[in-house]
Design an enzyme around this catalytic site. Structure first.
Site, PDB file in Angstrom:
ATOM      1  N   ASN A   1       8.258 -27.827 -11.306  1.00  6.68           N
ATOM      2  CA  ASN A   1       9.547 -28.457 -11.876  1.00  6.68           C
ATOM      3  C   ASN A   1       9.942 -27.585 -12.430  1.00  6.68           C
ATOM      4  OD1 ASN A   1      11.113 -30.270 -13.405  1.00  6.68           O
ATOM      5  ND2 ASN A   1       9.467 -30.479 -15.009  1.00  6.68           N
TER       6      ASN A   1
ATOM      7  N   LYS B   1      13.230 -27.755 -13.306  1.00 10.15           N
ATOM      8  CA  LYS B   1      14.983 -27.826 -14.541  1.00 10.15           C
ATOM      9  C   LYS B   1      15.972 -27.631 -13.732  1.00 10.15           C
ATOM     10  CE  LYS B   1       9.963 -27.550 -17.799  1.00 10.15           C
ATOM     11  NZ  LYS B   1      10.506 -27.174 -18.900  1.00 10.15           N
TER      12      LYS B   1
ATOM     13  N   HIS C   1       9.690 -37.131 -18.765  1.00  5.64           N
ATOM     14  CA  HIS C   1       9.496 -35.169 -19.458  1.00  5.64           C
ATOM     15  C   HIS C   1      10.416 -35.526 -20.569  1.00  5.64           C
ATOM     16  CE1 HIS C   1       9.449 -31.650 -19.644  1.00  5.64           C
ATOM     17  NE2 HIS C   1       8.997 -30.678 -18.840  1.00  5.64           N
TER      18      HIS C   1
ATOM     19  N   GLU D   1      11.713 -33.544 -22.432  1.00  5.31           N
ATOM     20  CA  GLU D   1      13.408 -33.315 -22.338  1.00  5.31           C
ATOM     21  C   GLU D   1      14.059 -34.208 -21.901  1.00  5.31           C
ATOM     22  OE1 GLU D   1      11.830 -28.215 -21.084  1.00  5.31           O
ATOM     23  OE2 GLU D   1      13.008 -29.342 -19.576  1.00  5.31           O
TER      24      GLU D   1
ATOM     25  N   GLU E   1       1.713 -33.977 -20.912  1.00  8.50           N
ATOM     26  CA  GLU E   1       2.458 -32.091 -21.319  1.00  8.50           C
ATOM     27  C   GLU E   1       2.397 -32.051 -22.779  1.00  8.50           C
ATOM     28  OE1 GLU E   1       4.642 -30.111 -18.327  1.00  8.50           O
ATOM     29  OE2 GLU E   1       5.967 -32.318 -18.772  1.00  8.50           O
TER      30      GLU E   1
ATOM     31  N   GLY F   1       7.257 -24.858 -22.386  1.00 13.49           N
ATOM     32  CA  GLY F   1       8.223 -23.539 -22.733  1.00 13.49           C
ATOM     33  C   GLY F   1       8.015 -22.263 -24.278  1.00 13.49           C
TER      34      GLY F   1
ATOM     35  N   SER G   1       2.930 -24.048 -20.129  1.00 17.59           N
ATOM     36  CA  SER G   1       2.780 -22.959 -20.025  1.00 17.59           C
ATOM     37  C   SER G   1       1.369 -22.477 -19.445  1.00 17.59           C
ATOM     38  CB  SER G   1       2.470 -22.402 -21.326  1.00 17.59           C
ATOM     39  OG  SER G   1       3.694 -22.293 -22.071  1.00 17.59           O
TER      40      SER G   1
END
Length: 251
Positions: A9, A11, A95, A97, A167, A173, A213
């Site tokens: 991914n 991003k 996701h 985010e 996730e 991250g 990660s």
């Protein structure tokens, strides 16, 4: 037997030129797709370059998001119909985010899943808890609620074919990774939830990734767990050698 799927991914990274260079560096070294499915999900502005560069290779291509309508007055959104026409295989939805920064709801994600299936693509549905939720020991009920909402109205056949990405938000991250046992515990819970909602066959068919990660140093341990069928990888998927180490983890 579920085929493992390792998905990058990207991003908000990479431009079309970098995308082409990346694919040229990896496409001859990807594993047999019957052993491991290799996937890159790129920003919408890179998808045409990704598609052209990956043509004839074992690399599957995906989008990072789409809207739940095919067309209309939705400035700035990406049409699932057009993604399908471009030859896109997968679309990431839900996701953390997107949920956090753009306030997407479980209802939005469910609508997107249905739109993706209607356009003959496969959704990768993300779920996961915050650090606060885990510290309150409410992570299972949180993730189960996300799964139930995302799958509302989908058939057993559709659910069998989709991908779920667990996730934990606190591991995205941050350099922190859920232990392989923590990841397996939640992926097993997701599979049991699908069994309860549908049936054992559907639960055994659905592929469940871990994301947060994931890197070459920990991918083998994560993939050794019986309910983890792949990884959704952020930063470690941006470098060709790192991505190759991930998809070729069986070597």
């Amino acid at each position: 037997m579920r085929t493992p799927i390792i998905a990058g991914n990207w991003k908000l990274n990479m431009n079309p030129e970098q995308t082409t260079e990346f694919v040229e560096a990896v496409k001859a070294k990807l594993p047999d797709p019957s052993k491991v499915e290799s996937l890159i999900c790129a920003p919408a502005v890179d998808l045409d370059a990704l598609r052209k560069a990956a043509e004839g290779s074992n690399l599957h291509i995906g989008a990072e998001n789409c809207y739940f309508e095919d067309e209309g007055a939705f400035t700035g959104e990406t049409s699932p119909k057009v993604l399908n026409e471009m030859g896109i295989d997968y679309v990431i939805i839900g996701h953390s985010e997107r949920r956090g920064y753009f306030h997407e709801t479980d209802e939005d994600i469910n609508k997107k899943a249905k739109a993706i299936f209607a356009n003959n693509m496969t959704p990768i549905i993300c779920c996961g808890e915050s650090l606060e939720t885990r510290e309150a020991n409410k992570q299972e009920e949180w993730v189960v609620a996300q799964i139930k909402a995302a799958l509302e109205g989908l058939t057993a056949e559709q659910v069998s074919s989709l991908v779920i990405a667990y996730e934990p938000i606190w591991a995205i991250g941050t350099g922190k990774t859920a232990s392989s046992d923590q990841a397996e515990e939640m992926c097993k819970t997701i599979r049991e939830t699908i069994k309860d909602l549908y049936n054992e066959e559907t639960a055994e068919n659905v592929r469940i990734q871990y994301g947060g990660s994931v890197k070459p140093a920990n991918v083998k341990e994560l993939m050794s767990k019986p309910d983890i069928d792949g990884g959704l990888v952020g930063g470690a998927s941006l470098d060709p050698e790192s991505f190759l180490a991930l998809v070729n983890y069986q070597d």
